[in-house]
Scaffold this motif. Structure first.
Motif, PDB file in Angstrom:
ATOM      1  N   LEU A  42       0.825  -1.213   0.000  1.00  0.00           N
ATOM      2  CA  LEU A  42       0.000   0.000   0.000  1.00  0.00           C
ATOM      3  C   LEU A  42       0.858   1.262   0.000  1.00  0.00           C
ATOM      4  N   ALA A  43       1.890   1.274   0.831  1.00  0.00           N
ATOM      5  CA  ALA A  43       2.765   2.442   0.946  1.00  0.00           C
ATOM      6  C   ALA A  43       4.196   1.951   1.123  1.00  0.00           C
ATOM      7  N   THR A  44       5.139   2.764   0.672  1.00  0.00           N
ATOM      8  CA  THR A  44       6.541   2.358   0.671  1.00  0.00           C
ATOM      9  C   THR A  44       7.440   3.576   0.543  1.00  0.00           C
ATOM     10  N   ASN A  45       8.723   3.400   0.779  1.00  0.00           N
ATOM     11  CA  ASN A  45       9.687   4.419   0.394  1.00  0.00           C
ATOM     12  C   ASN A  45      10.795   3.800  -0.460  1.00  0.00           C
ATOM     13  N   LEU A  46      10.515   2.626  -1.017  1.00  0.00           N
ATOM     14  CA  LEU A  46      11.438   1.998  -1.955  1.00  0.00           C
ATOM     15  C   LEU A  46      11.196   2.599  -3.340  1.00  0.00           C
ATOM     16  N   ASN A  47      12.193   3.289  -3.870  1.00  0.00           N
ATOM     17  CA  ASN A  47      12.039   3.993  -5.144  1.00  0.00           C
ATOM     18  C   ASN A  47      11.672   3.070  -6.301  1.00  0.00           C
ATOM     19  N   MET A  48      11.999   1.791  -6.185  1.00  0.00           N
ATOM     20  CA  MET A  48      11.687   0.865  -7.278  1.00  0.00           C
ATOM     21  C   MET A  48      10.190   0.793  -7.558  1.00  0.00           C
ATOM     22  N   TRP A  49       9.336   1.196  -6.583  1.00  0.00           N
ATOM     23  CA  TRP A  49       7.886   1.121  -6.785  1.00  0.00           C
ATOM     24  C   TRP A  49       7.282   2.384  -7.375  1.00  0.00           C
ATOM     25  N   LYS A  50       8.074   3.441  -7.560  1.00  0.00           N
ATOM     26  CA  LYS A  50       7.510   4.703  -8.051  1.00  0.00           C
ATOM     27  C   LYS A  50       6.937   4.596  -9.460  1.00  0.00           C
TER      28      LYS A  50
ATOM     29  N   VAL B 102      -5.590   1.974  10.331  1.00  0.00           N
ATOM     30  CA  VAL B 102      -4.371   1.188  10.091  1.00  0.00           C
ATOM     31  C   VAL B 102      -3.245   2.118   9.647  1.00  0.00           C
ATOM     32  N   LEU B 103      -3.524   2.967   8.686  1.00  0.00           N
ATOM     33  CA  LEU B 103      -2.526   3.912   8.217  1.00  0.00           C
ATOM     34  C   LEU B 103      -2.147   4.888   9.326  1.00  0.00           C
ATOM     35  N   ASN B 104      -3.128   5.386  10.057  1.00  0.00           N
ATOM     36  CA  ASN B 104      -2.840   6.320  11.150  1.00  0.00           C
ATOM     37  C   ASN B 104      -1.990   5.667  12.239  1.00  0.00           C
ATOM     38  N   ASP B 105      -2.315   4.429  12.591  1.00  0.00           N
ATOM     39  CA  ASP B 105      -1.508   3.706  13.587  1.00  0.00           C
ATOM     40  C   ASP B 105      -0.073   3.556  13.108  1.00  0.00           C
ATOM     41  N   PHE B 106       0.094   3.245  11.822  1.00  0.00           N
ATOM     42  CA  PHE B 106       1.426   3.079  11.258  1.00  0.00           C
ATOM     43  C   PHE B 106       2.193   4.405  11.271  1.00  0.00           C
ATOM     44  N   VAL B 107       1.547   5.492  10.857  1.00  0.00           N
ATOM     45  CA  VAL B 107       2.199   6.804  10.853  1.00  0.00           C
ATOM     46  C   VAL B 107       2.621   7.185  12.270  1.00  0.00           C
TER      47      VAL B 107
ATOM     48  N   MET C  91       7.717   8.156   2.593  1.00  0.00           N
ATOM     49  CA  MET C  91       6.889   7.034   2.169  1.00  0.00           C
ATOM     50  C   MET C  91       5.757   7.560   1.291  1.00  0.00           C
ATOM     51  N   PHE C  92       5.406   6.789   0.281  1.00  0.00           N
ATOM     52  CA  PHE C  92       4.358   7.195  -0.657  1.00  0.00           C
ATOM     53  C   PHE C  92       3.430   6.015  -0.916  1.00  0.00           C
TER      54      PHE C  92
ATOM     55  N   VAL D 128       2.654  11.137  -7.512  1.00  0.00           N
ATOM     56  CA  VAL D 128       3.006  10.308  -6.370  1.00  0.00           C
ATOM     57  C   VAL D 128       2.484  11.014  -5.131  1.00  0.00           C
ATOM     58  N   TYR D 129       1.752  10.288  -4.290  1.00  0.00           N
ATOM     59  CA  TYR D 129       1.187  10.856  -3.064  1.00  0.00           C
ATOM     60  C   TYR D 129       1.954  10.343  -1.859  1.00  0.00           C
ATOM     61  N   TYR D 130       2.472  11.285  -1.073  1.00  0.00           N
ATOM     62  CA  TYR D 130       3.273  10.931   0.102  1.00  0.00           C
ATOM     63  C   TYR D 130       2.390  10.830   1.331  1.00  0.00           C
ATOM     64  N   ILE D 131       2.758   9.962   2.267  1.00  0.00           N
ATOM     65  CA  ILE D 131       1.996   9.817   3.510  1.00  0.00           C
ATOM     66  C   ILE D 131       2.777  10.445   4.654  1.00  0.00           C
ATOM     67  N   ARG D 132       2.681  11.723   4.803  1.00  0.00           N
ATOM     68  CA  ARG D 132       3.414  12.418   5.853  1.00  0.00           C
ATOM     69  C   ARG D 132       2.565  12.661   7.098  1.00  0.00           C
ATOM     70  N   ASP D 133       1.255  12.651   6.896  1.00  0.00           N
ATOM     71  CA  ASP D 133       0.369  13.042   7.985  1.00  0.00           C
ATOM     72  C   ASP D 133      -0.679  11.971   8.237  1.00  0.00           C
ATOM     73  N   LEU D 134      -1.399  12.153   9.334  1.00  0.00           N
ATOM     74  CA  LEU D 134      -2.503  11.264   9.647  1.00  0.00           C
ATOM     75  C   LEU D 134      -3.630  11.518   8.649  1.00  0.00           C
ATOM     76  N   GLN D 135      -4.387  10.472   8.361  1.00  0.00           N
ATOM     77  CA  GLN D 135      -5.468  10.537   7.384  1.00  0.00           C
ATOM     78  C   GLN D 135      -6.803  10.746   8.083  1.00  0.00           C
ATOM     79  N   THR D 136      -7.741  11.298   7.368  1.00  0.00           N
ATOM     80  CA  THR D 136      -9.099  11.428   7.898  1.00  0.00           C
ATOM     81  C   THR D 136     -10.027  10.547   7.089  1.00  0.00           C
ATOM     82  N   ASP D 137     -11.121  10.143   7.699  1.00  0.00           N
ATOM     83  CA  ASP D 137     -12.092   9.279   6.997  1.00  0.00           C
ATOM     84  C   ASP D 137     -12.747  10.001   5.851  1.00  0.00           C
TER      85      ASP D 137
END
Length: 191
Positions: A26-34, A150-155, A171-172, A182-191
């Protein structure tokens, strides 16, 4: 990622049998997935070693862009051997021509809500570098649309962890459609 980082961040309790099946990266910071679409990993039991450690078949599938033909399915296979240090620590070895290459990884974030007789629903893995990619982290879920918490717990987990805080930077979300954004996951998400 160093072996020390992987050792220090890997969870103490881990059941490899609960990790078998299909996972969406779902999310990664491995550039190979960009530049890839819908990456997945499927784990299945390969065998059990005499000392009780488990080896997993590791099938990575994704769509990669090919000149003049667009996106085409691609796959990589390997075997993950559980290391004696922790149940959550593994060494990957490629199959075929990739048999020459290895990488170490560890499960750092594991579903703590599902009962122990059911498969995990989300995990995160930290990887060491290979000749083909830098080390990084993958957040994997059973569906491409996991619950927001799940994403919020991980962040939160990454922000609070002394090692993962710096290792989880940039991580994106992996893409499920061809687009250049490319969308980065820097913050907590809202529903």
């Amino acid at each position: 990622m160093t072996t020390e980082d992987i050792d220090a961040t890997s969870v103490e309790e881990f059941d490899p049998y609960r990790a078998t099946g299909l996972w969406h990266i779902l999310a990664t910071n491995l550039n190979m997935w960009k530049d890839k679409l819908t990456p997945t990993i499927t784990y299945s039991i390969h065998d059990q070693l005499p000392d009780g450690r488990v080896r997993l078949n590791d099938l990575v599938e994704y769509y990669s862009k090919r000149p003049c033909v667009g996106y085409r399915p691609t796959s990589l296979e390997g075997i993950d051997t559980q290391l004696p240090s922790k149940a959550s620590r593994y060494q990957w070895r490629g199959d075929g021509i990739l048999k020459l290459f290895t990488s170490e990884f560890g499960f750092v974030f594991v579903d703590n809500e599902t009962t122990s007789d059911r498969p995990y629903q989300w995990v995160a893995i930290i990887y060491s570098s290979t000749l083909f990619s830098s080390g990084g982290i993958n957040l994997m879920t059973r569906t491409r649309q996991p619950p927001t918490h799940v994403l919020n717990d991980f962040v939160r987990f990454c922000h609070d962890h002394p090692i993962l805080k710096s290792k989880s930077v940039n991580m994106f979300y992996t893409r499920d459609k061809a687009s250049d954004e490319v969308y980065y996951i820097r913050d907590l998400q809202t529903d």
